[in-house]
Design a protein around this motif. Sequence first.
Motif, mmCIF file in Angstrom:
data_model
loop_
_atom_site.group_PDB
_atom_site.id
_atom_site.type_symbol
_atom_site.label_atom_id
_atom_site.label_comp_id
_atom_site.label_asym_id
_atom_site.label_seq_id
_atom_site.Cartn_x
_atom_site.Cartn_y
_atom_site.Cartn_z
ATOM 1 N N ALA A 92 0.834 -1.198 0.000
ATOM 2 C CA ALA A 92 0.000 0.000 0.000
ATOM 3 C C ALA A 92 0.871 1.252 0.000
ATOM 4 C CB ALA A 92 -0.934 -0.001 1.219
ATOM 5 N N GLY B 255 3.928 1.462 -1.209
ATOM 6 C CA GLY B 255 4.493 1.552 -2.552
ATOM 7 C C GLY B 255 3.479 2.091 -3.542
ATOM 8 N N PHE B 256 2.254 1.616 -3.435
ATOM 9 C CA PHE B 256 1.180 2.044 -4.325
ATOM 10 C C PHE B 256 0.926 3.549 -4.193
ATOM 11 C CE2 PHE B 256 -3.496 2.750 -4.542
ATOM 12 C CZ PHE B 256 -3.672 2.559 -5.899
ATOM 13 N N PHE C 264 4.685 5.583 -4.846
ATOM 14 C CA PHE C 264 5.373 5.471 -6.133
ATOM 15 C C PHE C 264 4.452 5.238 -7.326
ATOM 16 C CE2 PHE C 264 8.614 4.330 -2.974
ATOM 17 C CZ PHE C 264 9.554 5.311 -3.265
ATOM 18 N N ALA C 265 3.139 5.182 -7.090
ATOM 19 C CA ALA C 265 2.224 5.057 -8.235
ATOM 20 C C ALA C 265 1.206 6.197 -8.233
ATOM 21 C CB ALA C 265 1.515 3.702 -8.213
#
Lengths: 312, 313
Positions: B41, B43-44, B47-48
């Motif tokens: 979560a 990372g999401f 970085f997204a």
Amino acid sequence: MATTDTLTRPGTTARRPASRRPAVRPGRIVAWTYLVIVMLITVFPFYWILRTALSNNFALLAEPASLLPVDFTLGAFRRVLGLATTEESIAEGGSGASIQIGHFLLNSVIYATLSTVVVVFLSTLAAYAFARLHWRGRDLVFNLFLGALMVPGILTLLPNFVLVRELGLLNTFAGMVLPTALFSAFNIFFLRQFMLGLSTETEEAALIDGAGRLRVMFQITLPMSVGPITTLSILGFINAWNDYFWPLLVTSDESVQPLTLALAVFKQSSPQAQPDWAGLMAATLVAALPMLVLFMVFGKRIVNSIGFTGIK
Amino acid sequence: MTLLPTGPALSRTQVPLRRRTGSPAHRADARLAWLLIAPAAVGFLVFAVYPTLRGIYLSFTNFRVLSPPTWVGFDNFVELAGDDVFWQSLGVTVYFVVLSVTLGTVLSVVTAAVLHRVTTSTVVRGVMILPFLISGVVAATVWSWMLDTQLGIVNIAIEALGGSGIPFLGSRDWAIPTIALISIWKSMGYTAIIVFAGLQTIPATIYEAGRIDGASEVQMFRRLTLPLLRPVLALVLVLNVIGAFQVFDIVQVSTRGGPANASNVLQMYIYSKAFGQFDFGYASAMSLALFAILIVITFLQLRLLRASESDTN
């Protein structure tokens, strides 16, 4: 998933003597001819890398058409591995600028291993939570995650570069790995699909016997998922190994640059008039070889996983 | 590697009325679940989601990395509309996409169909996949050598057969077709294997029936194979178009966008704007424009191909 459709294929064995069709039909000859041509075109460049890397640059000028290595020598490999002196390499038609390939090879290994291991491990944990645990908001979160598949790299690359720069992680392995190490929508999706297909009986029995959730996950579910975990690791490793654009953005320092970057620089910095083709091909071979070896070991798994990932 | 539990969001009081979620076991489940997805979560979000939103925001600024961004409204897009290099680069990219995707797809489907009819050998498929294992940099390097005007084996072969040498990567007319060929060489086998896997799911009895009805191989391919493959083909086409629009490494290594911008694809132009001239705002605007183009094209493709339905029923 091998379908047994030998019956439908013309010209296969196991035919009754009463068969009217001859064993080989013109259609099959055409088909095989086509396949052989495609395979030759596929394989030839690999052979050409090897043939050129084992040749002497000056002999290549004299006999460019020879199908075998010309004036067989290991000089090109010695040049790119940094074993030859500058005089030697210039005498062999090298540029004199040696490329410390061992060092870049190590960087590639670190980069590919780090990014693969971390993301596959974390994706496995997340996939378990989506496949096996009941919690509110599960489907919503999963669908949000899947939405990330819709965003092409082009949109996030520049802002991610800025972010890594702000974090002070340019020219570090952490900066190279971080944006893709924590989260992969594809991996989570793939593993969740697999876990949903596993029977839950063993797990439930263990839970009833009083085993904790984490223990069940690590001792029962994960061992059962070794296959897809391996597949994702291999595919991830290949992708990271061949990655070029992202490392190009976040590294300018040779201490962390992977081999793809070094090779591109080597190619671009070779003189226009007389490139060191033998040296270039030797470096290319070193860059490609680890993946080819990986393929020797896991070939069947890679081939079969590609079909599977494509369909799902 | 320690997993940090994320803060107070986890200890929300349960609504007791809901079925099955109120039990202690399920509370424990929920806590564990959040713990397990916490890294993903983060990372999401970081970085997204955040970069996507930030990329959109930066498109409307004059950001140049070293100083903070200032809002300039639609200036970047106005400039983009009048930027000849951008339009030329878009044209070059579309040319590349059309060439590489159409030819690549046709070859992949034919190869997969032939494979499907004559062999299930893993060795043959393994050979097909070899180019997928190497980087675009490696592919571009070896083909630059093979296509070299003086010493390249391809031109030597052409001349031996009585043709005249072709300046593959050195002429304006040949640069993009050549890069497309390199790209096809690299991805054709991989796509063929995906299509082949799709073919494997078609029941053999369908071909039996076709043969009994007296259909030829070519007829069966057109009337049975292609329609049944439609979902797989749609997937392959969409993914390959998105990939081809973002081509970079092959171009960078083989021609660097030359000669005279003849192969200056969009990703090259974005890269040179951002890292050559530090014009991040403008480069972000171009990325956003490319993203918009991709969305429209993907949507059209899915509509045209009616991707979700195959003709089985």
